[in-house]
Motif scaffolding. Structure first.
Motif, PDB file in Angstrom:
ATOM      1  N   ALA A  20       2.362  11.708  56.496  1.00  0.00           N
ATOM      2  CA  ALA A  20       1.394  12.322  57.398  1.00  0.00           C
ATOM      3  C   ALA A  20       1.057  13.741  56.967  1.00  0.00           C
ATOM      4  CB  ALA A  20       1.938  12.323  58.823  1.00  0.00           C
ATOM      5  N   GLY A  21       2.036  14.473  56.436  1.00  0.00           N
ATOM      6  CA  GLY A  21       1.767  15.818  55.948  1.00  0.00           C
ATOM      7  C   GLY A  21       0.766  15.802  54.807  1.00  0.00           C
ATOM      8  N   LEU A  22       0.919  14.846  53.892  1.00  0.00           N
ATOM      9  CA  LEU A  22      -0.020  14.733  52.782  1.00  0.00           C
ATOM     10  C   LEU A  22      -1.401  14.300  53.272  1.00  0.00           C
ATOM     11  CD1 LEU A  22       2.406  13.045  50.254  1.00  0.00           C
ATOM     12  CD2 LEU A  22       1.569  15.387  50.165  1.00  0.00           C
ATOM     13  N   LEU A  23      -1.442  13.434  54.266  1.00  0.00           N
ATOM     14  CA  LEU A  23      -2.722  13.037  54.847  1.00  0.00           C
ATOM     15  C   LEU A  23      -3.415  14.231  55.490  1.00  0.00           C
ATOM     16  CD1 LEU A  23      -4.862  11.022  55.723  1.00  0.00           C
ATOM     17  CD2 LEU A  23      -3.371  10.351  57.624  1.00  0.00           C
ATOM     18  N   LEU A  24      -2.650  15.071  56.164  1.00  0.00           N
ATOM     19  CA  LEU A  24      -3.229  16.262  56.777  1.00  0.00           C
ATOM     20  C   LEU A  24      -3.854  17.183  55.729  1.00  0.00           C
ATOM     21  CD1 LEU A  24      -0.642  17.113  59.576  1.00  0.00           C
ATOM     22  CD2 LEU A  24      -3.073  16.661  59.904  1.00  0.00           C
ATOM     23  N   ASP A  25      -3.263  17.229  54.535  1.00  0.00           N
ATOM     24  CA  ASP A  25      -3.868  18.024  53.458  1.00  0.00           C
ATOM     25  C   ASP A  25      -5.297  17.558  53.189  1.00  0.00           C
ATOM     26  OD1 ASP A  25      -1.615  19.594  53.071  1.00  0.00           O
ATOM     27  OD2 ASP A  25      -0.822  18.346  51.447  1.00  0.00           O
ATOM     28  N   GLY A  26      -5.498  16.263  53.102  1.00  0.00           N
ATOM     29  CA  GLY A  26      -6.823  15.722  52.839  1.00  0.00           C
ATOM     30  C   GLY A  26      -7.777  15.952  53.999  1.00  0.00           C
ATOM     31  N   GLY A 164      -3.547   4.523  47.277  1.00  0.00           N
ATOM     32  CA  GLY A 164      -2.430   4.901  46.420  1.00  0.00           C
ATOM     33  C   GLY A 164      -1.238   5.328  47.251  1.00  0.00           C
ATOM     34  N   HIS A 165      -0.129   5.515  46.575  1.00  0.00           N
ATOM     35  CA  HIS A 165       1.067   5.962  47.284  1.00  0.00           C
ATOM     36  C   HIS A 165       1.228   7.461  47.077  1.00  0.00           C
ATOM     37  CE1 HIS A 165       5.017   6.196  48.991  1.00  0.00           C
ATOM     38  NE2 HIS A 165       5.042   4.899  49.202  1.00  0.00           N
ATOM     39  N   PRO A 166       1.261   8.245  48.147  1.00  0.00           N
ATOM     40  CA  PRO A 166       1.340   9.700  48.003  1.00  0.00           C
ATOM     41  C   PRO A 166       2.495  10.177  47.131  1.00  0.00           C
ATOM     42  CG  PRO A 166       0.925   9.116  50.281  1.00  0.00           C
ATOM     43  CD  PRO A 166       1.208   7.831  49.559  1.00  0.00           C
ATOM     44  N   LEU A 167       3.606   9.476  47.182  1.00  0.00           N
ATOM     45  CA  LEU A 167       4.764   9.910  46.396  1.00  0.00           C
ATOM     46  C   LEU A 167       4.492   9.838  44.897  1.00  0.00           C
ATOM     47  CD1 LEU A 167       7.642   8.237  48.414  1.00  0.00           C
ATOM     48  CD2 LEU A 167       7.165  10.686  48.231  1.00  0.00           C
ATOM     49  N   ALA A 168       3.566   8.974  44.488  1.00  0.00           N
ATOM     50  CA  ALA A 168       3.267   8.845  43.055  1.00  0.00           C
ATOM     51  C   ALA A 168       2.612  10.101  42.501  1.00  0.00           C
ATOM     52  CB  ALA A 168       2.361   7.634  42.817  1.00  0.00           C
ATOM     53  N   THR A 371      -4.556  10.317  46.872  1.00  0.00           N
ATOM     54  CA  THR A 371      -4.329   9.724  48.183  1.00  0.00           C
ATOM     55  C   THR A 371      -4.930  10.549  49.310  1.00  0.00           C
ATOM     56  OG1 THR A 371      -2.302   8.683  47.391  1.00  0.00           O
ATOM     57  CG2 THR A 371      -2.543   8.923  49.774  1.00  0.00           C
ATOM     58  N   SER A 372      -4.701  11.847  49.303  1.00  0.00           N
ATOM     59  CA  SER A 372      -5.196  12.687  50.399  1.00  0.00           C
ATOM     60  C   SER A 372      -6.708  12.592  50.519  1.00  0.00           C
ATOM     61  CB  SER A 372      -4.784  14.149  50.156  1.00  0.00           C
ATOM     62  OG  SER A 372      -3.384  14.284  50.184  1.00  0.00           O
ATOM     63  N   ARG A 373      -7.425  12.657  49.391  1.00  0.00           N
ATOM     64  CA  ARG A 373      -8.890  12.613  49.430  1.00  0.00           C
ATOM     65  C   ARG A 373      -9.388  11.234  49.831  1.00  0.00           C
ATOM     66  NH1 ARG A 373     -12.744  10.770  46.338  1.00  0.00           N
ATOM     67  NH2 ARG A 373     -11.328  10.298  44.598  1.00  0.00           N
ATOM     68  N   LEU A 374      -8.828  10.177  49.222  1.00  0.00           N
ATOM     69  CA  LEU A 374      -9.272   8.823  49.534  1.00  0.00           C
ATOM     70  C   LEU A 374      -9.052   8.478  51.005  1.00  0.00           C
ATOM     71  CD1 LEU A 374      -7.953   6.952  46.359  1.00  0.00           C
ATOM     72  CD2 LEU A 374     -10.351   7.425  46.925  1.00  0.00           C
ATOM     73  N   ALA A 375      -7.906   8.895  51.536  1.00  0.00           N
ATOM     74  CA  ALA A 375      -7.612   8.619  52.942  1.00  0.00           C
ATOM     75  C   ALA A 375      -8.561   9.386  53.857  1.00  0.00           C
ATOM     76  CB  ALA A 375      -6.160   8.985  53.253  1.00  0.00           C
ATOM     77  N   ALA A 376      -8.791  10.653  53.540  1.00  0.00           N
ATOM     78  CA  ALA A 376      -9.704  11.463  54.351  1.00  0.00           C
ATOM     79  C   ALA A 376     -11.132  10.920  54.277  1.00  0.00           C
ATOM     80  CB  ALA A 376      -9.669  12.924  53.889  1.00  0.00           C
ATOM     81  N   ASP A 377     -11.553  10.464  53.099  1.00  0.00           N
ATOM     82  CA  ASP A 377     -12.894   9.882  52.961  1.00  0.00           C
ATOM     83  C   ASP A 377     -13.041   8.623  53.824  1.00  0.00           C
ATOM     84  OD1 ASP A 377     -13.607  11.859  51.201  1.00  0.00           O
ATOM     85  OD2 ASP A 377     -13.489  10.620  49.389  1.00  0.00           O
TER      86      ASP A 377
END
Length: 385
Positions: A20-26, A164-168, A371-377
């Motif tokens: 969720a933290g990485l998603l918030l970045d996007g 994608g997987h954020p950890l990658a 991941t962050s950009r694709l999820a936010a898009d």
């Protein structure tokens, strides 16, 4: 549409908080000033998230008594959260993993007109295929972390995007082993075994002692080996107690957090099944996967299991590339023997280690996306629809 939109989120446990933290970045790159509110942990709070309850309140393990003891409190939180979100509806609700908590909440919010997103497709391809109908009712869109999932969901009429997987992206393709060892006070020439008994109290209660007993047997066979455990801070004292009770004494180094440094530094790892096994694979480390749970929980899970593998690296590679010792098979003696095989292979069968590293490199590349950009898009398109 407000700019930024009002976003509510729920993330359960440490792994969900990280995602969720990485998603918030996007989302914050898409909409500067976006904060988010709901249930979250320290990674989310670091991005300005307003955590009405901490994500650790949702951390449970298995199906039976360990869940029932905490079920009343979890249901009370969900009821209060539902009422709050229905009273002041967000523009979008994002449930991050924790499907037992989130899918029902998403269903109610979606019925009330709130756009809903589920981040991390429940493992319907591994077990509990009955969740497909729940996902269809709950989510306007699913963000998938494995490449084969959108097509599977599309077969059931569920819109999804592979992000994608954020950890990658967090874990480097070639980890800096020397730097990690220096950070942990280890020498380049040390032989290092990492022990990861899980991030939840029930996991530690069931698997830590067999892991530590196995590590004690490994140390008898290889007295110079360094043993290191990255412990969730809240569980550190309990882990220290279990390590001492297993006969390790001061022969194990227990550090607060730093699981990525520990995995980068080790020669092999004895590790509890879960997200950490994927992290170990991305660090290209040989591992022995172990797990133990309440017998009733195990019986229920086995009845719904769809694949022969339990560990994520094996599921994604569709092969037993690393050993799995689950439930009654997870004895100290068996865990020790499997661990020693990896340690001895470094000198006697280096090609075995090389082949494993190559498999994990291919896996890493397949999961590496923005991941962050694709999820936010995907979320932006849902809100614009």
């Amino acid at each position: 549409m407000r700019n930024p939109p009002r976003v509510a989120m729920v993330a359960g446990e440490t792994s969900g908080d990280l995602l969720a933290g990485l998603l918030l970045d996007g989302l914050q790159a898409q909409w500067p000033g976006l904060k988010g509110q709901g249930i979250g942990g320290p990674q989310m709070e670091r991005r300005g998230f307003d955590a009405w309850w901490p994500s650790e309140r949702l951390a449970v393990h298995g199906y039976s008594m360990e869940v029932l003891r905490r079920l009343k409190g979890i249901l009370r939180i969900r009821k209060q959260l539902r009422e709050r979100l229905l009273h002041e509806p967000p523009d979008v609700f994002i449930g991050v993993d924790a499907p037992d908590f989130n899918l029902g909440l998403e269903t109610d919010l979606r019925a009330a007109g709130v756009k809903t997103v589920h981040f991390v497709c429940p493992s319907i391809w591994a077990w509990r295929a009955d969740r497909v109908d729940k996902i269809r009712r709950a989510a306007d869109h699913v963000l998938c972390i494995f490449p084969f999932e959108p097509e599977l969901l599309a077969q059931h009429g569920i819109a999804a995007t592979y992000v994608g997987h954020p950890l990658a992206n967090v874990i480097p393709m070639v980890p800096d082993r020397a730097a990690a060892r220096a950070q942990l006070g280890l020498r380049d020439e040390d032989e290092v075994l990492a022990i990861l008994p899980g991030s939840r109290s029930a996991e530690v209660a069931y698997i830590a002692s067999p892991f530590f007993q196995a590590a004690a047997l490994v140390r008898k066979a290889r007295p110079a080996i360094k043993l290191i455990v990255p412990a969730v801070p809240l569980l550190r004292e309990r882990i220290v107690q279990l390590a001492h009770a297993s006969g390790l004494g001061d022969g194990v180094q227990i550090v607060a957090g730093q699981s990525h440094a520990v995995l980068a530094a080790c020669d092999a790892t004895l590790i509890a099944s879960g997200t950490a096994t994927l992290e170990a694979a991305l660090f290209k480390r040989p591992m022995v996967i172990g797990y133990h749970m309440h017998p009733l929980s195990w019986w229920l899970m086995r009845r719904k299991q769809l694949q022969p593998w339990v560990g994520l690296p094996n599921i994604l590679c569709r092969d037993f590339v690393v050993p799995e010792l689950i439930q009654d098979a997870a004895t100290p003696q068996a865990l020790c023997a499997a661990t020693l095989e990896w340690l001895e292979a470094r000198t006697r069968q280096p090609e075995k280690i090389t082949a494993l590293e190559q498999r994990f490199t291919v896996l890493h590349e397949s999961l590496r996306r923005d991941t962050s950009r694709l999820a936010a898009d995907a979320i932006q398109k849902l809100l614009a629809a």
